[in-house]
Design an enzyme around this catalytic site. Structure first.
Site, PDB file in Angstrom:
ATOM      1  N   ARG A 296      53.054  40.688  57.109  1.00 45.55           N
ATOM      2  CA  ARG A 296      52.282  40.378  55.904  1.00 45.55           C
ATOM      3  C   ARG A 296      51.002  39.678  56.342  1.00 45.55           C
ATOM      4  NH1 ARG A 296      54.844  43.668  53.722  1.00 45.55           N
ATOM      5  NH2 ARG A 296      56.278  43.451  51.969  1.00 45.55           N
TER       6      ARG A 296
ATOM      7  N   HIS B 252      47.901  49.255  54.935  1.00 45.00           N
ATOM      8  CA  HIS B 252      49.305  48.961  54.618  1.00 45.00           C
ATOM      9  C   HIS B 252      50.153  50.243  54.623  1.00 45.00           C
ATOM     10  CE1 HIS B 252      51.969  45.757  52.514  1.00 45.00           C
ATOM     11  NE2 HIS B 252      52.734  46.617  53.157  1.00 45.00           N
TER      12      HIS B 252
END
Ligand code: GLV
Length: 315
Positions: free
Chosen positions: A230, A278
């Site tokens: 993350r 992502h």
């Protein structure tokens, strides 16, 4: 599970991906009724939810959930919702294709970095034939922060390719052929031996900002960073500074504090940073729905679901 005869699953992933999930559910669980957020119908009939980044109002609308499934391996997008019920089991995604995708992404970047592929790409553009030296894999140490489901698969593949591999995690782990360190007290020793740092930690209160400038400076001069965990695990400005200082030679980043990464962000223009949107590993509905089906069955039988998380680990 509640006593109603029919299970009803609410799906909220993203408008362009929801239809393929609905088809996958129809294929694998034809008796399961699917409703796609925000079209909830009678919310009292909904007892299951498969979610990515839900709005808070979803939880005030749909009150009687038996299980909340995360479409991703990470559950931070759920935990950060202030309205999330704390008494409903939350299950993260554990799925064969999700793991395979992450292994591919990390191997790609480790091999690209190790075998100077960025320099050869530049040489191609200039039609330049020049041989660059490289070390054997067993002289490079890849350090993986987070050796759970994804990290341990990455570690074992890198070990098979001959890299030195070490793992760091919150609690002790034992992985064949992999040096395992744990806890904050062993983080400095872990970083001091790592040439390529792979970050796959979950985002929790304890891990937010764990990679700051002082930690980056503990890596050997010329190290690389790959973050597919993350964005907020790294203090992004600190990474930019460590790159500018030349202490860190390059970074491959798939996740960011702010997504989509704003067009003005310095990561886009820093030639030492390789940005991906992502995509390190995208959950495959076909295999993931089969994993969810097994967990629904486990839950009905009173067995522990695979990927069940403890919310207290995140807060
Ligand atoms: C993706 O970010 C995931 O959580 O699987």
């Amino acid at each position: 599970m509640n006593n109603q005869s029919k299970d009803v699953m609410l799906v909220k992933i993203s408008p362009n991906r929801d239809p393929e999930w609905v088809s996958a559910f129809k294929e694998v669980l034809p008796d399961l009724e699917i409703r796609v957020w925000p079209f909830v119908g009678d919310p009292k009939e909904i007892n299951l939810a498969l979610l990515w980044d839900p709005p808070d109002e979803l939880f005030s609308t749909v009150g009687g959930l038996d299980v909340i499934f995360s479409v991703g391996a990470g559950v931070d997008h759920l935990i950060e919702c202030s309205e999330i019920p704390t008494d409903v089991p939350i299950v993260r995604m554990i799925d064969v294709d999700l793991t395979a995708g992450m292994v591919e992404y990390i191997l790609y970047h480790v091999l690209r970095i190790h075998r100077n592929m960025d320099s050869y790409f530049e040489q191609n553009l200039k039609r330049q034939w020049a041989v660059l030296p490289y070390k054997p894999a067993n002289e490079l140490c890849v350090g993986i922060m987070g050796v759970g489901e994804l990290g341990s698969a990455v570690a074992s593949s890198l070990h098979t390719l001959g890299y030195q591999v070490q793992g760091w995690s919150r609690t002790p782990k034992s992985l064949p052929g992999i040096q395992s360190l744990f806890g904050i007290s062993q983080l400095s020793s872990f970083l001091a031996e790592t040439n390529i740092l792979v970050i796959l930690l979950p985002l929790t209160n304890a891990t937010t900002g764990i990679i700051s400038l002082d930690r980056l400076m503990e890596l050997p001069l010329g190290s690389y960073v790959i973050n597919a965990g993350r964005g907020l695990l790294i203090v992004e400005d600190d990474l930019l500074l460590a790159l500018e200082l030349g202490h860190i030679s390059g970074a491959a980043l798939d996740v960011f504090g702010n997504e989509p990464l704003p067009v003005t962000h310095k990561f886009w223009t820093n030639e030492k940073v390789f940005v991906t949107p992502h995509i390190a590993s995208l959950t495959n509905p076909a295999t993931a729905v089969a994993s969810i089906a097994k967990n629904i069955k486990r839950h009905k039988e009173g067995a522990t679901m695979k990927g069940l998380i403890d919310i207290n680990d995140y807060r």
